[in-house]
Write a protein that holds these residues in place. Structure first.
Motif, PDB file in Angstrom:
ATOM      1  N   GLU A  73       5.744  -8.488  -0.611  1.00 30.43           N
ATOM      2  CA  GLU A  73       4.832  -7.430  -0.183  1.00 30.43           C
ATOM      3  C   GLU A  73       5.491  -6.717   0.990  1.00 30.43           C
ATOM      4  OE1 GLU A  73       0.352  -6.505   1.518  1.00 30.43           O
ATOM      5  OE2 GLU A  73       1.081  -8.556   1.593  1.00 30.43           O
ATOM      6  N   ALA A 124       7.355   0.161  13.439  1.00 31.47           N
ATOM      7  CA  ALA A 124       7.811  -1.218  13.214  1.00 31.47           C
ATOM      8  C   ALA A 124       9.316  -1.322  13.414  1.00 31.47           C
ATOM      9  CB  ALA A 124       7.419  -1.683  11.812  1.00 31.47           C
ATOM     10  N   GLY A 130       0.816  -1.213   0.000  1.00 34.20           N
ATOM     11  CA  GLY A 130       0.000   0.000   0.000  1.00 34.20           C
ATOM     12  C   GLY A 130       0.849   1.263   0.000  1.00 34.20           C
ATOM     13  N   SER A 131       0.177   2.405   0.107  1.00 36.61           N
ATOM     14  CA  SER A 131       0.867   3.697   0.140  1.00 36.61           C
ATOM     15  C   SER A 131       1.772   3.797   1.360  1.00 36.61           C
ATOM     16  CB  SER A 131      -0.153   4.836   0.234  1.00 36.61           C
ATOM     17  OG  SER A 131      -0.888   4.935  -0.937  1.00 36.61           O
ATOM     18  N   ALA A 132       2.972   4.307   1.141  1.00 35.87           N
ATOM     19  CA  ALA A 132       3.919   4.598   2.231  1.00 35.87           C
ATOM     20  C   ALA A 132       4.175   3.400   3.132  1.00 35.87           C
ATOM     21  CB  ALA A 132       3.429   5.793   3.064  1.00 35.87           C
ATOM     22  N   CYS A 133       4.304   2.217   2.516  1.00 36.30           N
ATOM     23  CA  CYS A 133       4.578   1.012   3.323  1.00 36.30           C
ATOM     24  C   CYS A 133       6.068   0.705   3.347  1.00 36.30           C
ATOM     25  CB  CYS A 133       3.804  -0.185   2.786  1.00 36.30           C
ATOM     26  SG  CYS A 133       4.346  -0.682   1.146  1.00 36.30           S
ATOM     27  N   GLY A 134       6.884   1.577   2.728  1.00 36.35           N
ATOM     28  CA  GLY A 134       8.331   1.373   2.784  1.00 36.35           C
ATOM     29  C   GLY A 134       8.914   0.711   1.540  1.00 36.35           C
ATOM     30  N   ASN A 154       1.732  -1.303  -6.745  1.00 37.33           N
ATOM     31  CA  ASN A 154       0.869  -0.995  -5.609  1.00 37.33           C
ATOM     32  C   ASN A 154      -0.382  -1.840  -5.744  1.00 37.33           C
ATOM     33  OD1 ASN A 154      -0.517   0.225  -3.483  1.00 37.33           O
ATOM     34  ND2 ASN A 154       0.058   2.279  -4.096  1.00 37.33           N
ATOM     35  N   ASP A 155      -0.999  -2.084  -4.621  1.00 39.22           N
ATOM     36  CA  ASP A 155      -2.220  -2.863  -4.601  1.00 39.22           C
ATOM     37  C   ASP A 155      -3.382  -1.876  -4.570  1.00 39.22           C
ATOM     38  OD1 ASP A 155      -4.284  -4.592  -4.023  1.00 39.22           O
ATOM     39  OD2 ASP A 155      -3.841  -4.602  -1.887  1.00 39.22           O
ATOM     40  N   CYS A 157       3.765   3.895  10.706  1.00 42.83           N
ATOM     41  CA  CYS A 157       3.848   2.455  10.973  1.00 42.83           C
ATOM     42  C   CYS A 157       5.224   1.883  10.629  1.00 42.83           C
ATOM     43  CB  CYS A 157       2.750   1.704  10.204  1.00 42.83           C
ATOM     44  SG  CYS A 157       1.142   1.843  11.003  1.00 42.83           S
ATOM     45  N   VAL A 158       5.844   2.408   9.556  1.00 42.16           N
ATOM     46  CA  VAL A 158       7.201   1.965   9.232  1.00 42.16           C
ATOM     47  C   VAL A 158       8.145   2.328  10.388  1.00 42.16           C
ATOM     48  CG1 VAL A 158       9.171   2.300   7.676  1.00 42.16           C
ATOM     49  CG2 VAL A 158       6.867   2.091   6.719  1.00 42.16           C
ATOM     50  N   GLU A 174      -0.583   8.392   3.694  1.00 41.38           N
ATOM     51  CA  GLU A 174       0.869   8.261   3.643  1.00 41.38           C
ATOM     52  C   GLU A 174       1.487   8.478   5.021  1.00 41.38           C
ATOM     53  OE1 GLU A 174       2.441  10.643   0.454  1.00 41.38           O
ATOM     54  OE2 GLU A 174       1.207   9.591  -1.024  1.00 41.38           O
ATOM     55  N   VAL A 198       5.127  -4.582   4.299  1.00 40.71           N
ATOM     56  CA  VAL A 198       4.165  -4.203   5.336  1.00 40.71           C
ATOM     57  C   VAL A 198       4.954  -3.523   6.438  1.00 40.71           C
ATOM     58  CG1 VAL A 198       2.492  -5.033   7.030  1.00 40.71           C
ATOM     59  CG2 VAL A 198       2.633  -6.148   4.805  1.00 40.71           C
ATOM     60  N   CYS A 199       4.661  -2.272   6.689  1.00 33.10           N
ATOM     61  CA  CYS A 199       5.391  -1.496   7.711  1.00 33.10           C
ATOM     62  C   CYS A 199       6.900  -1.564   7.489  1.00 33.10           C
ATOM     63  CB  CYS A 199       5.071  -2.001   9.119  1.00 33.10           C
ATOM     64  SG  CYS A 199       3.346  -1.981   9.523  1.00 33.10           S
ATOM     65  N   GLY A 200       7.321  -1.550   6.255  1.00 36.94           N
ATOM     66  CA  GLY A 200       8.751  -1.585   5.952  1.00 36.94           C
ATOM     67  C   GLY A 200       9.363  -2.975   5.994  1.00 36.94           C
ATOM     68  N   ILE A 201       8.543  -3.989   6.287  1.00 40.67           N
ATOM     69  CA  ILE A 201       9.048  -5.363   6.419  1.00 40.67           C
ATOM     70  C   ILE A 201       8.659  -6.156   5.168  1.00 40.67           C
ATOM     71  CG2 ILE A 201       8.878  -7.487   7.785  1.00 40.67           C
ATOM     72  CD1 ILE A 201       8.070  -5.548  10.165  1.00 40.67           C
ATOM     73  N   ILE A 244       7.619  -9.219   3.021  1.00 44.14           N
ATOM     74  CA  ILE A 244       7.002 -10.531   3.202  1.00 44.14           C
ATOM     75  C   ILE A 244       7.085 -11.248   1.861  1.00 44.14           C
ATOM     76  CG2 ILE A 244       4.843 -11.723   3.749  1.00 44.14           C
ATOM     77  CD1 ILE A 244       4.091  -9.336   5.448  1.00 44.14           C
ATOM     78  N   GLY A 287      -3.510   1.994   3.462  1.00 46.19           N
ATOM     79  CA  GLY A 287      -2.797   2.410   2.250  1.00 46.19           C
ATOM     80  C   GLY A 287      -3.164   1.652   0.989  1.00 46.19           C
ATOM     81  N   SER A 288      -4.094   0.696   1.080  1.00 44.81           N
ATOM     82  CA  SER A 288      -4.441  -0.065  -0.119  1.00 44.81           C
ATOM     83  C   SER A 288      -5.624   0.576  -0.832  1.00 44.81           C
ATOM     84  CB  SER A 288      -4.776  -1.506   0.246  1.00 44.81           C
ATOM     85  OG  SER A 288      -3.600  -2.177   0.615  1.00 44.81           O
ATOM     86  N   GLY A 324       1.079   5.331   6.963  1.00 44.19           N
ATOM     87  CA  GLY A 324       2.039   4.326   6.500  1.00 44.19           C
ATOM     88  C   GLY A 324       3.436   4.594   7.025  1.00 44.19           C
TER      89      GLY A 324
END
Lengths: 173, 120
Positions: free
Chosen positions: A158, B95, A7-11, A122-123, B91-92, B85, A160-163, A165, B70-71, B88
């Protein structure tokens, strides 16, 4: 080839850039985001700052990736398929065409010129808002393009929070 | 700190209860003395500029629950885009500091960083 989604800004960008830095070879950043709408200039500026001093050559290419020529074989980061798909699909006169072939052959052309290619997407299919037919067609086209690229990629993660998967292939150590 | 993310209704709070947290220990989108905060995304949507000032206070929490927002199609509205954003990015950052990160899918916890804490 590696495909990064999320998603947006997920790293995604930070992860992709860090990965590129592991390779000492020419680094290309293929920017598909056309500056359009409030906030896009800021977003582009933010990404540019993130890449500063990381040795990326930025190539702005909003459509027609098939005609792109890179001077050297190195690692390329293409960001992102959502923008590229929208640019190939909608023109300023409001015409709509199927972006599938242009995006897929464009990525293939880019990949042939690289030693490594990281593609960011992006999804966009996971919300429930009632969109107009053009947006719905875009969502479906992007879904089909993502699925095709994932089929071609060796690694699909994918973020998720910069991680990362892993969805396909092993997680790189 | 444990961070649990997931879509709306994905089972984040139910899972937190299986870890031993009680309903009355959970604060709904406000910063107070309680060890658990949920609806973090609503705090960000109220003020997307606040993430830097929130971070140190959030780091003191035992458990934070946040909806993944964010999806889906990137909104046309500039403020909505900024809020998504900011959520997101926060959360980064969280995390990165968390000992453990869990992502809920259909009520199933997926540990994506560290290992689940035992609450004594």
């Amino acid at each position: 080839m590696m495909l990064l989604t999320g998603g947006s800004a997920c790293g995604k960008s930070s992860y992709a850039e860090a990965l590129c830095l592991r390779f000492s070879m020419p680094r290309y950043y293929i920017a598909a985001m056309r500056p359009y709408g409030e906030g896009s200039e800021e977003k582009i500026a933010r990404h540019r700052t993130m890449r500063a001093d990381k040795g990326f050559v930025t190539v702005e290419r909003y459509t027609g990736l098939s005609g792109l020529l890179l001077p050297h074989r190195g690692i390329a980061l293409l960001e992102c398929i959502c923008n590229l798909t929208a640019n190939e699909m909608f023109d300023e006169q409001g015409n709509i065409k199927d972006p599938f072939d242009a995006v897929i052959s464009g990525v293939a052309t880019l990949y042939r010129q690289c030693r490594h290619l990281i593609v960011v997407t992006n999804d966009v299919g996971s919300d429930s808002k009632g969109y107009d037919p053009g947006t719905r067609a875009y969502i479906r086209a992007l879904g089909r393009i993502n699925a095709t690229l994932a089929g071609q990629a060796d690694h699909v993660y994918e973020l998720v929070c910069g991680i990362p998967i892993p969805l396909k292939g092993e997680l790189l150590p | 700190m444990l961070l649990i993310v997931g879509g709306e209704g994905s089972g984040k709070r139910s899972f937190a209860k299986t870890l031993g947290y009680l309903e009355e220990e959970m604060a709904d989108g406000i910063l107070d003395h309680r060890p658990v905060l949920f609806h973090l995304e609503q705090m960000v949507f109220r003020d997307p500029e606040c993430i830097d000032s929130l971070l140190p206070r959030l780091a003191e929490k035992e458990l934070i629950l946040c909806n993944e927002v964010g999806s889906g199609i990137i909104p046309v509205d500039h403020r909505e885009r900024l809020c998504r954003e900011a959520t997101g990015r926060l959360c980064v950052l969280l995390a990165g500091q968390a000992n453990c990160v869990v992502r809920m899918v259909s009520g199933l916890p997926m540990v994506i960083k560290g290992s689940l804490p035992c609450r004594s």
